[in-house]
Design a protein around this motif. Structure first.
Motif, mmCIF file in Angstrom:
data_model
loop_
_atom_site.group_PDB
_atom_site.id
_atom_site.type_symbol
_atom_site.label_atom_id
_atom_site.label_comp_id
_atom_site.label_asym_id
_atom_site.label_seq_id
_atom_site.Cartn_x
_atom_site.Cartn_y
_atom_site.Cartn_z
ATOM 1 N N THR A 17 -8.127 10.304 0.905
ATOM 2 C CA THR A 17 -9.377 9.596 0.660
ATOM 3 C C THR A 17 -9.248 8.095 0.854
ATOM 4 N N GLU A 18 -8.099 7.532 0.545
ATOM 5 C CA GLU A 18 -7.961 6.085 0.608
ATOM 6 C C GLU A 18 -7.557 5.568 1.985
ATOM 7 N N LEU A 19 -6.594 6.159 2.628
ATOM 8 C CA LEU A 19 -6.135 5.638 3.917
ATOM 9 C C LEU A 19 -6.865 6.312 5.074
ATOM 10 N N ALA A 20 -6.771 7.620 5.177
ATOM 11 C CA ALA A 20 -7.445 8.327 6.267
ATOM 12 C C ALA A 20 -8.962 8.223 6.121
ATOM 13 N N GLY A 21 -9.442 8.162 4.890
ATOM 14 C CA GLY A 21 -10.850 7.884 4.642
ATOM 15 C C GLY A 21 -11.785 9.060 4.817
ATOM 16 N N ILE A 22 -11.293 10.269 4.624
ATOM 17 C CA ILE A 22 -12.155 11.444 4.754
ATOM 18 C C ILE A 22 -12.399 12.020 3.368
ATOM 19 N N ARG A 23 -13.693 12.146 3.005
ATOM 20 C CA ARG A 23 -14.025 12.596 1.653
ATOM 21 C C ARG A 23 -15.246 13.507 1.695
ATOM 22 N N PRO A 24 -15.112 14.726 1.161
ATOM 23 C CA PRO A 24 -16.275 15.618 1.089
ATOM 24 C C PRO A 24 -17.350 15.012 0.177
ATOM 25 N N ILE A 25 -18.615 15.101 0.619
ATOM 26 C CA ILE A 25 -19.720 14.587 -0.195
ATOM 27 C C ILE A 25 -20.813 15.631 -0.389
ATOM 28 N N ALA A 26 -20.528 16.878 0.030
ATOM 29 C CA ALA A 26 -21.462 17.988 -0.192
ATOM 30 C C ALA A 26 -20.647 19.238 -0.505
ATOM 31 N N PRO A 27 -21.239 20.185 -1.225
ATOM 32 C CA PRO A 27 -20.522 21.406 -1.588
ATOM 33 C C PRO A 27 -19.937 22.120 -0.364
ATOM 34 N N GLY A 28 -18.735 22.653 -0.556
ATOM 35 C CA GLY A 28 -18.067 23.392 0.507
ATOM 36 C C GLY A 28 -17.614 22.515 1.660
ATOM 37 N N SER A 74 -19.330 20.708 3.495
ATOM 38 C CA SER A 74 -20.274 20.844 4.604
ATOM 39 C C SER A 74 -20.749 19.487 5.115
ATOM 40 N N LYS A 75 -20.476 18.430 4.337
ATOM 41 C CA LYS A 75 -20.784 17.064 4.748
ATOM 42 C C LYS A 75 -19.660 16.172 4.250
ATOM 43 N N VAL A 76 -19.181 15.282 5.133
ATOM 44 C CA VAL A 76 -18.081 14.396 4.758
ATOM 45 C C VAL A 76 -18.436 12.947 5.063
ATOM 46 N N LEU A 77 -17.847 12.065 4.260
ATOM 47 C CA LEU A 77 -17.911 10.636 4.522
ATOM 48 C C LEU A 77 -16.593 10.255 5.174
ATOM 49 N N GLU A 132 -21.344 18.100 8.917
ATOM 50 C CA GLU A 132 -22.144 16.886 8.968
ATOM 51 C C GLU A 132 -21.249 15.700 8.612
ATOM 52 N N VAL A 133 -21.322 14.638 9.413
ATOM 53 C CA VAL A 133 -20.441 13.483 9.222
ATOM 54 C C VAL A 133 -21.257 12.201 9.091
ATOM 55 N N VAL A 134 -20.879 11.402 8.094
ATOM 56 C CA VAL A 134 -21.380 10.042 7.920
ATOM 57 C C VAL A 134 -20.162 9.142 8.045
ATOM 58 N N GLU A 176 -22.215 -0.649 8.440
ATOM 59 C CA GLU A 176 -23.182 0.190 7.739
ATOM 60 C C GLU A 176 -22.796 1.662 7.881
ATOM 61 N N GLU A 177 -23.303 2.491 7.007
ATOM 62 C CA GLU A 177 -23.124 3.934 7.142
ATOM 63 C C GLU A 177 -23.944 4.427 8.330
ATOM 64 N N ILE A 178 -23.344 5.324 9.121
ATOM 65 C CA ILE A 178 -24.013 5.903 10.282
ATOM 66 C C ILE A 178 -23.973 7.417 10.159
ATOM 67 N N GLU A 179 -25.135 8.062 10.271
ATOM 68 C CA GLU A 179 -25.248 9.519 10.251
ATOM 69 C C GLU A 179 -25.014 10.034 11.670
ATOM 70 N N HIS A 180 -24.074 10.966 11.832
ATOM 71 C CA HIS A 180 -23.754 11.507 13.156
ATOM 72 C C HIS A 180 -24.247 12.938 13.336
ATOM 73 N N GLY A 181 -24.806 13.529 12.285
ATOM 74 C CA GLY A 181 -25.222 14.923 12.375
ATOM 75 C C GLY A 181 -24.021 15.846 12.250
ATOM 76 N N VAL A 182 -24.175 17.074 12.708
ATOM 77 C CA VAL A 182 -23.106 18.067 12.636
ATOM 78 C C VAL A 182 -22.258 17.949 13.904
ATOM 79 N N VAL A 183 -20.986 17.577 13.719
ATOM 80 C CA VAL A 183 -20.078 17.355 14.847
ATOM 81 C C VAL A 183 -18.699 17.917 14.528
ATOM 82 N N ASP A 184 -17.911 18.133 15.591
ATOM 83 C CA ASP A 184 -16.506 18.496 15.391
ATOM 84 C C ASP A 184 -15.572 17.446 15.989
ATOM 85 N N TYR A 185 -16.157 16.412 16.624
ATOM 86 C CA TYR A 185 -15.362 15.347 17.219
ATOM 87 C C TYR A 185 -16.155 14.045 17.154
#
Length: 93
Positions: free
Chosen positions: A5-16, A18-21, A67-69, A76-85
């Protein structure tokens, strides 16, 4: 978990997961490559390194789309929708 969460910066923000920051701490390391488990059936690979001039290429790759933000340092935060890359460019200030 803290590394993820701190260095790589990937954090789930929805159940399962399904959405990550995706908020990488680019100023803490010149380069990185990390694999992060997201829930029980998805893995995110986060990497960044030097690019052209004073830019840095930042990549998030997921085994399964979610879903990725994103938010790069100072941005600023940017919404990218549902992506795998996701490939982003960060300019060091």
């Amino acid at each position: 978990y803290e590394y993820c969460t701190e260095l790589a910066g990937i954090r789930p923000i929805a159940p399962g997961s399904s959405k990550v920051l995706f908020k990488p701490r680019l100023r803490l390391s010149a380069t990185i490559e990390a694999k992060v488990a997201l829930g029980k059936d998805n893995i995110a690979t986060v990497s960044w390194g030097p690019g052209d001039d004073d830019k840095r290429r930042v990549v998030l790759q997921l085994e399964k789309p979610v879903e990725v933000v994103s938010q790069l340092p100072g941005g600023e935060e940017i919404e990218h929708g549902v992506v795998d890359y996701l490939s982003l460019t960060y300019r060091d200030m």
